[in-house]
Design an enzyme around this catalytic site. Structure first.
Site, mmCIF file in Angstrom:
data_model
loop_
_atom_site.group_PDB
_atom_site.id
_atom_site.type_symbol
_atom_site.label_atom_id
_atom_site.label_comp_id
_atom_site.label_asym_id
_atom_site.label_seq_id
_atom_site.Cartn_x
_atom_site.Cartn_y
_atom_site.Cartn_z
ATOM 1 N N SER A 8 46.253 46.389 42.137
ATOM 2 C CA SER A 8 45.563 45.280 42.791
ATOM 3 C C SER A 8 46.249 44.922 44.094
ATOM 4 O O SER A 8 47.430 45.205 44.291
ATOM 5 C CB SER A 8 45.559 44.051 41.870
ATOM 6 N N HIS A 9 45.508 44.241 44.942
ATOM 7 C CA HIS A 9 46.091 43.699 46.165
ATOM 8 C C HIS A 9 47.017 42.528 45.853
ATOM 9 O O HIS A 9 47.851 42.161 46.661
ATOM 10 C CB HIS A 9 44.984 43.216 47.107
ATOM 11 N N SER A 10 46.869 41.935 44.684
ATOM 12 C CA SER A 10 47.623 40.758 44.286
ATOM 13 C C SER A 10 48.540 41.090 43.115
ATOM 14 O O SER A 10 48.066 41.533 42.055
ATOM 15 C CB SER A 10 46.654 39.648 43.875
ATOM 16 N N LEU A 68 39.945 46.999 44.477
ATOM 17 C CA LEU A 68 38.973 47.257 45.542
ATOM 18 C C LEU A 68 39.648 47.779 46.804
ATOM 19 O O LEU A 68 40.856 47.742 46.930
ATOM 20 C CB LEU A 68 38.184 45.980 45.872
ATOM 21 N N SER A 70 41.517 49.201 49.768
ATOM 22 C CA SER A 70 42.660 50.088 49.971
ATOM 23 C C SER A 70 43.397 50.407 48.681
ATOM 24 O O SER A 70 44.063 51.436 48.593
ATOM 25 C CB SER A 70 43.631 49.502 50.993
#
Length: 124
Positions: A8-10, A68, A70
């Site tokens: 994840s980005h987070s 999602l 990148s």
């Protein structure tokens, strides 16, 4: 046993989803989180993904489930035919379905299929 990595980005999102999937499956499946960039901010880190793959790999292969953008692109760079695969799956539902299947002794292809079938789960 097949391991699972949530990309994840987070960091917080990846860690929370990984903890939930692992708890639902009784903690027998390794569900590792690879979230955020190297500085702890939003982003995707190939190094974090590689470390999570190493942690999750228990000999049966690893399914990567990205959130999602990148994270998908970076996860695809980590694919290794027959041992590390990327699921086109919803993040939370895919993680739970994959962990349940891995916990039941499913092979890599079965765990990947379970994650991807989660796209069709209806809530209502």
């Amino acid at each position: 046993m097949v391991g699972i990595v949530l990309v994840s980005h987070s960091a917080g999102l990846a860690e929370a989803a990984a903890a939930m999937a692992a708890q639902i499956c009784g903690g027998e499946v390794t569900v590792a989180a690879a979230g955020g960039d190297e500085d702890g901010g939003l982003g995707t880190s190939a190094d974090r993904i590689a470390a999570a793959i190493e942690k999750a790999d228990r000999g049966g292969g690893v399914v990567l489930i990205p959130d999602l953008g990148s994270s998908v692109l970076t996860a695809r760079l980590m694919e290794e035919r027959g041992s590390v695969v990327v699921a086109d799956a919803p993040f939370v539902e895919g993680a739970v379905a994959a962990a349940a299947t891995a916990g039941g002794g499913g092979a890599l292809a079965d765990v990947l299929a379970a994650a991807e079938e989660a796209r069709g789960f209806r809530k209502l």
